[in-house]
Design an enzyme around this catalytic site. Structure first.
Site, PDB file in Angstrom:
ATOM      1  N   ALA A  90     -23.234  13.859 -19.949  1.00 45.28           N
ATOM      2  CA  ALA A  90     -21.882  13.599 -20.482  1.00 45.28           C
ATOM      3  C   ALA A  90     -21.062  14.887 -20.441  1.00 45.28           C
ATOM      4  O   ALA A  90     -21.527  15.936 -20.875  1.00 45.28           O
ATOM      5  CB  ALA A  90     -21.969  13.081 -21.916  1.00 45.28           C
ATOM      6  N   GLY A  91     -19.878  14.788 -19.915  1.00 45.69           N
ATOM      7  CA  GLY A  91     -19.028  15.979 -19.859  1.00 45.69           C
ATOM      8  C   GLY A  91     -17.594  15.594 -19.560  1.00 45.69           C
ATOM      9  O   GLY A  91     -17.338  14.549 -18.956  1.00 45.69           O
ATOM     10  N   THR A  93     -13.428  17.286 -18.641  1.00 41.69           N
ATOM     11  CA  THR A  93     -12.571  18.436 -18.315  1.00 41.69           C
ATOM     12  C   THR A  93     -11.255  18.278 -19.069  1.00 41.69           C
ATOM     13  O   THR A  93     -10.804  17.157 -19.305  1.00 41.69           O
ATOM     14  CB  THR A  93     -12.232  18.489 -16.806  1.00 41.69           C
ATOM     15  OG1 THR A  93     -11.687  17.218 -16.418  1.00 41.69           O
ATOM     16  CG2 THR A  93     -13.444  18.806 -15.961  1.00 41.69           C
ATOM     17  N   ASP A  95      -8.457  20.568 -17.981  1.00 43.90           N
ATOM     18  CA  ASP A  95      -8.070  21.757 -17.212  1.00 43.90           C
ATOM     19  C   ASP A  95      -6.676  22.247 -17.578  1.00 43.90           C
ATOM     20  O   ASP A  95      -5.735  21.467 -17.725  1.00 43.90           O
ATOM     21  CB  ASP A  95      -8.118  21.446 -15.718  1.00 43.90           C
ATOM     22  CG  ASP A  95      -9.528  21.224 -15.201  1.00 43.90           C
ATOM     23  OD1 ASP A  95     -10.474  21.313 -15.999  1.00 43.90           O
ATOM     24  OD2 ASP A  95      -9.673  20.968 -13.984  1.00 43.90           O
ATOM     25  N   GLN A 148     -13.926  29.096 -12.646  1.00 42.11           N
ATOM     26  CA  GLN A 148     -12.851  28.438 -11.899  1.00 42.11           C
ATOM     27  C   GLN A 148     -11.544  28.623 -12.660  1.00 42.11           C
ATOM     28  O   GLN A 148     -11.467  28.285 -13.854  1.00 42.11           O
ATOM     29  CB  GLN A 148     -13.157  26.939 -11.736  1.00 42.11           C
ATOM     30  CG  GLN A 148     -12.014  26.094 -11.226  1.00 42.11           C
ATOM     31  CD  GLN A 148     -11.556  26.491  -9.834  1.00 42.11           C
ATOM     32  OE1 GLN A 148     -12.363  26.685  -8.920  1.00 42.11           O
ATOM     33  NE2 GLN A 148     -10.245  26.655  -9.651  1.00 42.11           N
ATOM     34  N   GLN A 151     -10.110  26.526 -15.752  1.00 42.51           N
ATOM     35  CA  GLN A 151     -11.243  25.891 -16.450  1.00 42.51           C
ATOM     36  C   GLN A 151     -11.986  26.885 -17.349  1.00 42.51           C
ATOM     37  O   GLN A 151     -13.222  26.868 -17.379  1.00 42.51           O
ATOM     38  CB  GLN A 151     -12.232  25.322 -15.435  1.00 42.51           C
ATOM     39  CG  GLN A 151     -11.735  24.092 -14.694  1.00 42.51           C
ATOM     40  CD  GLN A 151     -12.877  23.300 -14.095  1.00 42.51           C
ATOM     41  OE1 GLN A 151     -13.661  23.844 -13.327  1.00 42.51           O
ATOM     42  NE2 GLN A 151     -12.994  22.032 -14.461  1.00 42.51           N
ATOM     43  N   TYR A 154     -14.161  24.735 -19.649  1.00 40.72           N
ATOM     44  CA  TYR A 154     -15.243  24.017 -18.951  1.00 40.72           C
ATOM     45  C   TYR A 154     -16.267  25.005 -18.379  1.00 40.72           C
ATOM     46  O   TYR A 154     -17.477  24.820 -18.535  1.00 40.72           O
ATOM     47  CB  TYR A 154     -14.600  23.188 -17.839  1.00 40.72           C
ATOM     48  CG  TYR A 154     -15.529  22.309 -17.043  1.00 40.72           C
ATOM     49  CD1 TYR A 154     -15.851  21.026 -17.471  1.00 40.72           C
ATOM     50  CD2 TYR A 154     -16.059  22.744 -15.826  1.00 40.72           C
ATOM     51  CE1 TYR A 154     -16.682  20.194 -16.715  1.00 40.72           C
ATOM     52  CE2 TYR A 154     -16.887  21.927 -15.069  1.00 40.72           C
ATOM     53  CZ  TYR A 154     -17.194  20.656 -15.515  1.00 40.72           C
ATOM     54  OH  TYR A 154     -18.010  19.841 -14.762  1.00 40.72           O
ATOM     55  N   PRO A 184     -23.792  20.691  -9.906  1.00 38.53           N
ATOM     56  CA  PRO A 184     -23.081  20.010  -8.822  1.00 38.53           C
ATOM     57  C   PRO A 184     -21.838  20.796  -8.412  1.00 38.53           C
ATOM     58  O   PRO A 184     -21.219  21.482  -9.235  1.00 38.53           O
ATOM     59  CB  PRO A 184     -22.652  18.674  -9.447  1.00 38.53           C
ATOM     60  CG  PRO A 184     -23.441  18.533 -10.711  1.00 38.53           C
ATOM     61  CD  PRO A 184     -23.728  19.931 -11.168  1.00 38.53           C
ATOM     62  N   TYR A 186     -18.206  19.890  -6.048  1.00 31.92           N
ATOM     63  CA  TYR A 186     -17.155  18.872  -6.206  1.00 31.92           C
ATOM     64  C   TYR A 186     -17.668  17.548  -5.625  1.00 31.92           C
ATOM     65  O   TYR A 186     -17.856  17.417  -4.422  1.00 31.92           O
ATOM     66  CB  TYR A 186     -15.882  19.337  -5.506  1.00 31.92           C
ATOM     67  CG  TYR A 186     -15.156  20.416  -6.290  1.00 31.92           C
ATOM     68  CD1 TYR A 186     -13.990  20.127  -6.997  1.00 31.92           C
ATOM     69  CD2 TYR A 186     -15.652  21.714  -6.354  1.00 31.92           C
ATOM     70  CE1 TYR A 186     -13.337  21.104  -7.737  1.00 31.92           C
ATOM     71  CE2 TYR A 186     -15.003  22.704  -7.089  1.00 31.92           C
ATOM     72  CZ  TYR A 186     -13.846  22.390  -7.776  1.00 31.92           C
ATOM     73  OH  TYR A 186     -13.202  23.358  -8.516  1.00 31.92           O
TER      74      TYR A 186
HETATM   75  N1  CAA Z   1      -6.992  31.204  -8.553  1.00 33.02           N
HETATM   76  C1  CAA Z   1      -5.995  32.006  -8.987  1.00 33.02           C
HETATM   77  N2  CAA Z   1      -4.769  31.582  -9.283  1.00 33.02           N
HETATM   78  C2  CAA Z   1      -4.546  30.275  -9.138  1.00 33.02           C
HETATM   79  C3  CAA Z   1      -5.519  29.364  -8.700  1.00 33.02           C
HETATM   80  C4  CAA Z   1      -6.785  29.884  -8.384  1.00 33.02           C
HETATM   81  N3  CAA Z   1      -7.775  29.109  -7.934  1.00 33.02           N
HETATM   82  N4  CAA Z   1      -4.983  28.145  -8.648  1.00 33.02           N
HETATM   83  C5  CAA Z   1      -3.716  28.263  -9.040  1.00 33.02           C
HETATM   84  N5  CAA Z   1      -3.441  29.561  -9.332  1.00 33.02           N
HETATM   85  C6  CAA Z   1      -2.149  30.131  -9.755  1.00 33.02           C
HETATM   86  C7  CAA Z   1      -1.027  29.509  -8.952  1.00 33.02           C
HETATM   87  O1  CAA Z   1      -0.817  30.259  -7.746  1.00 33.02           O
HETATM   88  C8  CAA Z   1       0.153  29.653  -9.881  1.00 33.02           C
HETATM   89  O2  CAA Z   1       0.650  30.966  -9.876  1.00 33.02           O
HETATM   90  P1  CAA Z   1       2.225  31.246 -10.070  1.00 33.02           P
HETATM   91  O3  CAA Z   1       2.612  30.669 -11.387  1.00 33.02           O
HETATM   92  O4  CAA Z   1       2.315  32.732 -10.000  1.00 33.02           O
HETATM   93  O5  CAA Z   1       2.878  30.521  -8.924  1.00 33.02           O
HETATM   94  C9  CAA Z   1      -0.478  29.454 -11.262  1.00 33.02           C
HETATM   95  O6  CAA Z   1      -1.893  29.762 -11.093  1.00 33.02           O
HETATM   96  C10 CAA Z   1      -0.298  28.061 -11.770  1.00 33.02           C
HETATM   97  O7  CAA Z   1      -0.938  27.129 -10.861  1.00 33.02           O
HETATM   98  P2  CAA Z   1      -0.620  25.572 -10.911  1.00 33.02           P
HETATM   99  O8  CAA Z   1       0.723  25.283 -10.323  1.00 33.02           O
HETATM  100  O9  CAA Z   1      -1.754  24.836 -10.264  1.00 33.02           O
HETATM  101  O10 CAA Z   1      -0.578  25.311 -12.484  1.00 33.02           O
HETATM  102  P3  CAA Z   1      -0.520  23.972 -13.252  1.00 33.02           P
HETATM  103  O11 CAA Z   1      -0.324  24.338 -14.669  1.00 33.02           O
HETATM  104  O12 CAA Z   1       0.374  22.996 -12.603  1.00 33.02           O
HETATM  105  O13 CAA Z   1      -2.019  23.358 -13.038  1.00 33.02           O
HETATM  106  C11 CAA Z   1      -4.377  23.264 -13.212  1.00 33.02           C
HETATM  107  C12 CAA Z   1      -3.117  24.053 -13.545  1.00 33.02           C
HETATM  108  C13 CAA Z   1      -4.304  21.861 -13.887  1.00 33.02           C
HETATM  109  C14 CAA Z   1      -5.544  24.031 -13.788  1.00 33.02           C
HETATM  110  C15 CAA Z   1      -4.468  23.083 -11.676  1.00 33.02           C
HETATM  111  O14 CAA Z   1      -4.331  24.348 -11.050  1.00 33.02           O
HETATM  112  C16 CAA Z   1      -5.800  22.513 -11.252  1.00 33.02           C
HETATM  113  O15 CAA Z   1      -6.043  21.318 -11.388  1.00 33.02           O
HETATM  114  N6  CAA Z   1      -6.663  23.363 -10.703  1.00 33.02           N
HETATM  115  C17 CAA Z   1      -8.016  22.936 -10.260  1.00 33.02           C
HETATM  116  C18 CAA Z   1      -9.017  23.173 -11.326  1.00 33.02           C
HETATM  117  C19 CAA Z   1     -10.337  22.638 -10.873  1.00 33.02           C
HETATM  118  O16 CAA Z   1     -10.844  22.993  -9.820  1.00 33.02           O
HETATM  119  N7  CAA Z   1     -10.920  21.758 -11.680  1.00 33.02           N
HETATM  120  C20 CAA Z   1     -12.177  21.151 -11.352  1.00 33.02           C
HETATM  121  C21 CAA Z   1     -12.190  19.762 -11.913  1.00 33.02           C
HETATM  122  S1  CAA Z   1     -13.599  18.830 -11.352  1.00 33.02           S
HETATM  123  C22 CAA Z   1     -14.879  19.465 -12.190  1.00 33.02           C
HETATM  124  O17 CAA Z   1     -14.736  20.247 -13.082  1.00 33.02           O
HETATM  125  C23 CAA Z   1     -16.231  18.995 -11.763  1.00 33.02           C
HETATM  126  C24 CAA Z   1     -17.067  20.144 -11.403  1.00 33.02           C
HETATM  127  O18 CAA Z   1     -17.980  20.483 -12.169  1.00 33.02           O
HETATM  128  C25 CAA Z   1     -16.853  20.838 -10.120  1.00 33.02           C
END
Ligand code: CAA
Length: 247
Positions: A90-91, A93, A95, A148, A151, A154, A184, A186
């Site tokens: 169970a988990g 996010t 984000d 990440q 996160q 998380y 895991p 993605y």
């Molecule tokens: N590294 C560094 N900076 C990053 C980045 C990264 N990977 N991704 C985005 N940024 C920066 C952007 O360039 C942006 O910078 P500026 O403001 O200077 O332009 C800033 O961070 C904001 O980025 P967003 O526009 O994406 O911000 P947001 O508030 O709209 O969204 C977020 C934030 C919801 C976290 C979105 O970036 C996101 O969904 N990211 C992916 C997170 C992710 O990988 N989650 C995994 C979910 S699945 C899971 O968790 C299962 C598992 O175990 C793998």
């Protein structure tokens, strides 16, 4: 009698695949899922399993609550049998970049992903030790290994899994109980598909395998660790992430 295998988050994307794989392995899977779910959702899941020839009981609980976990494990043990395999899957996010993260987003993730390890494991641990056999399998994440952006909540909970495993593994391996994790990458579940489309496309482009993983690829690793002859593997983590990150 088949060994009873409890999977938390059991009716979700990964949990469903785990229940099916454990059944194929000859275990008696039991799905535990969130007590906020509707009866309709549970019935639909059960009917889908029945159509596949599987009779998998579903129990509802709140893994953030010690009392709720105690109650549900007691009920399962009375109605199905002693719990010999526990998959803490169970988990959730919530984000958000850290500067925007709310105390609620922090709290919900820590309680669901981390407190649940204690709340569930505590209920089954003594029975496993007393019987001299048990498998505890905790689902971590590639994002616990590498961190990440977006996160911090998380990733903190998933990194914590490794410390929990390594400590507990030392306490119980002599008693025939192993504690391992799977990290895991993605995987094509609802959790991953909820990522904003542009962000998700970038994520996939960064995966050497160039695709999301399949839930069955995680489930297969669960059955590997749950096997009767896996008793010499403990405190270990197995990454399943299409080459995204290595230990
Ligand atoms: N590294 C560094 N900076 C990053 C980045 C990264 N990977 N991704 C985005 N940024 C920066 C952007 O360039 C942006 O910078 P500026 O403001 O200077 O332009 C800033 O961070 C904001 O980025 P967003 O526009 O994406 O911000 P947001 O508030 O709209 O969204 C977020 C934030 C919801 C976290 C979105 O970036 C996101 O969904 N990211 C992916 C997170 C992710 O990988 N989650 C995994 C979910 S699945 C899971 O968790 C299962 C598992 O175990 C793998």
């Amino acid at each position: 009698m088949s060994r009873v295998a409890v999977v938390t988050g059991g009716i979700g994307g990964l949990g469903t695949a785990m229940c099916k794989a454990l059944a194929e392995q000859g275990r008696q899977p039991v799905a535990v899922d969130y007590n906020g779910l509707s009866a309709e959702a549970v019935d639909k899941w059960k009917a889908a399993r029945q159509a596949e020839g599987l009779d998998i009981p579903v129990y509802l609980a709140d893994v953030t609550s010690f009392e709720s976990c105690a109650e549900v494990c007691k009920k399962i043990e009375a109605e199905v049998g002693p719990i010999e395999i526990l998959v803490n899957n169970a988990g959730i996010t919530r984000d958000s970049m850290f500067h925007k993260m709310t105390p609620e987003q922090w709290d919900q993730v820590i309680k669901t992903n981390l407190y649940s390890l204690f709340n569930m494991t505590k209920q089954v641990y003594e029975g496993m030790v007393a019987r001299g056999w048990g498998r505890i399998i905790n689902i971590a994440s590639v994002n616990g290994l590498r961190g990440q952006a977006g996160q911090s909540n998380y990733s903190a909970t998933k990194s914590a899994v490794y410390g929990f495993n390594k400590a507990l593994a030392q306490e119980c391996v002599k008693k025939g109980v192993t504690v391992n994790s799977i990290s895991p990458g993605y995987i094509g579940t609802e959790m991953v598909r909820a990522i904003r489309e542009d962000v998700l496309q970038k994520v996939i482009a960064g995966i050497p395998a160039n695709r999301l993983g399949e839930p069955s690829e995680i489930a297969r690793t669960v059955t590997f660790l749950a096997a009767d002859d896996a008793g010499y593997i403990t405190g270990e983590d197995i990454t399943v992430n299409g080459g995204l990150y290595y230990h």
